[in-house]
Design an enzyme around this catalytic site. Structure first.
Site, PDB file in Angstrom:
ATOM      1  N   HIS A 258       0.833  -1.202   0.000  1.00 48.37           N
ATOM      2  CA  HIS A 258       0.000   0.000   0.000  1.00 48.37           C
ATOM      3  C   HIS A 258       0.872   1.258   0.000  1.00 48.37           C
ATOM      4  O   HIS A 258       1.550   1.542   0.974  1.00 48.37           O
ATOM      5  CB  HIS A 258      -0.883  -0.043   1.247  1.00 48.37           C
TER       6      HIS A 258
ATOM      7  N   HIS B  90      -0.850  10.370  -3.057  1.00 52.45           N
ATOM      8  CA  HIS B  90      -2.142   9.953  -2.505  1.00 52.45           C
ATOM      9  C   HIS B  90      -3.138  11.092  -2.445  1.00 52.45           C
ATOM     10  O   HIS B  90      -4.290  10.958  -2.860  1.00 52.45           O
ATOM     11  CB  HIS B  90      -1.960   9.362  -1.107  1.00 52.45           C
TER      12      HIS B  90
HETATM   13  O1  G3P Z   1      -6.677   1.849  -2.688  1.00 53.27           O
HETATM   14  C1  G3P Z   1      -6.803   1.024  -1.572  1.00 53.27           C
HETATM   15  C2  G3P Z   1      -6.554   1.909  -0.425  1.00 53.27           C
HETATM   16  O2  G3P Z   1      -5.339   2.528  -0.710  1.00 53.27           O
HETATM   17  C3  G3P Z   1      -7.641   2.915  -0.312  1.00 53.27           C
HETATM   18  O3  G3P Z   1      -7.349   3.873   0.608  1.00 53.27           O
HETATM   19  O4  G3P Z   1      -7.008   6.250   0.981  1.00 53.27           O
HETATM   20  O5  G3P Z   1      -5.096   4.697   1.097  1.00 53.27           O
HETATM   21  O6  G3P Z   1      -6.092   5.271  -1.081  1.00 53.27           O
HETATM   22  P1  G3P Z   1      -6.340   5.062   0.375  1.00 53.27           P
HETATM   23 CA    CA Z   2      -5.127   3.868  -2.697  1.00 50.96          CA
END
Ligand code: G3P
Ligand code: CA
Length: 314
Positions: free
Chosen positions: A40, A82
């Site tokens: 992530h 992000h």
């Molecule tokens: O894309 C999966 C997860 O990353 C969603 O949350 O806010 O970290 O993009 P975010």
């Molecule tokens: Ca994401």
């Protein structure tokens, strides 16, 4: 090749392999598909998110896919970021103190430095690592092209199209930019590069449907943050009928409503919940135990984690 095997595993529920040809249903005694470890924002527990060190470490730690979140610069370049704005993960406030936009929300006004208000040359002047730790000072925001070059052949790509409403208001065709980028790198189409599978993701159902309609040729995952709005198997099956490949629910949703995994699998959708991190494991003793619960007990196919090294690889 390892990544092709992984892509087949993640695609197994949808029964589409790297070649794009349907795979036969698994025999009852066939081994379970390999579970998929998605880093992530890179290995973001250990290095500043979406920087080169975070992507490199994710690969070293065995990630099958490395996630990108995508923003668009003023001059139309996709970057790995992000937030829609730069101030949380860069020193933009120091470098460009006057280039903010004021947003008012529920009576509160705040200043944001929107990535879409800056050219790539300006963004490349920013430090995207010092906020995380002095050893990362000087790391740059990466373009999507640079992210692809860093990851290609070593893991898959899992780009998320962020803030579609913002870009639509500004007349920016993010979907088109993503399609062009995949074309440019020879990554568009099922199995285009077996060493580098690509899966697109978005929280916007309209964007997911539009990506499918554009026939970009790579799977699309619909992220789900809302605990409501999907509460019948027919709604979930409707996503599959629309050509969506899988769902990515917040992990809290699956703890409350684990039947969503079964509904998705019955419809032929993969399930990739988010986000698993050692710093927030709820009632689980550690993040490996938490991930194991989701993979083995709830039966998800893959998951997003800040700690790819702690993924319970079997
Ligand atoms: O894309 C999966 C997860 O990353 C969603 O949350 O806010 O970290 O993009 P975010
Ligand atoms: Ca994401």
């Amino acid at each position: 090749m390892r990544q092709c095997v992984v892509a087949v595993a993640l695609a197994a529920v949808a029964m589409t392999g790297c070649s794009g040809t349907p795979s036969p249903p698994a025999a009852a005694d066939a081994p379970s598909p390999r579970k998929v470890n998605v880093a992530h924002r890179g290995a973001s527990a250990y290095a500043p998110e979406h920087t080169r060190p975070a992507y490199r470490l994710a690969i070293e730690q065995g990630a099958d896919f490395v996630e990108q979140d995508l923003a668009v610069t003023r001059d139309g370049i996709l970057i790995s970021l992000h937030d829609a704005s730069l101030e949380r993960t860069t020193n933009v406030e120091e470098v460009f103190p006057d280039r903010f936009t004021e947003l008012t929300d529920q009576g509160q006004t705040r200043r944001v430095w929107l990535a879409n208000d800056f050219t790539l040359a300006e963004i490349k002047q920013l430090d995207a690592g010092g906020w995380f730790g002095p050893e990362f000072a000087g790391e740059q925001v990466l373009t999507f092209d640079e992210a692809i070059a860093e990851i290609r052949g070593k893991a898959g790509l899992f780009p998320e199209l962020k803030a579609p409403e913002l870009y639509a208001e500004r007349g920016v065709d993010v979907e088109g930019l993503v399609a062009e980028a995949l074309d440019r790198h020879g990554l568009r189409g099922p199995g285009a590069d077996p060493g580098t599978p690509v899966i697109l993701q978005t929280f916007s159902e309209a964007t997911a449907r539009s990506l499918v309609a554009k026939a970009i040729g790579v799977p699309v995952v619909l992220l789900i943050s809302n605990p409501d709005g999907w509460d019948t198997p027919a709604i979930v099956a409707g996503w599959k009928a629309a050509g969506i490949h899988g769902i990515g629910p917040a992990k809290q949703i699956l703890l409350k409503r684990p039947e969503l995994v079964q509904w998705a699998h019955e419809a032929g959708l993969t399930v990739t919940p988010y986000t698993f991190r050692a710093s927030d494991t709820g009632t689980f003793p550690d993040v490996t135990a938490e991930m194991a619960h989701f993979l083995d007990t709830l039966g998800v196919d893959a998951l997003f984690t800040d700690n790819p090294d702690l993924f319970p690889r079997r």
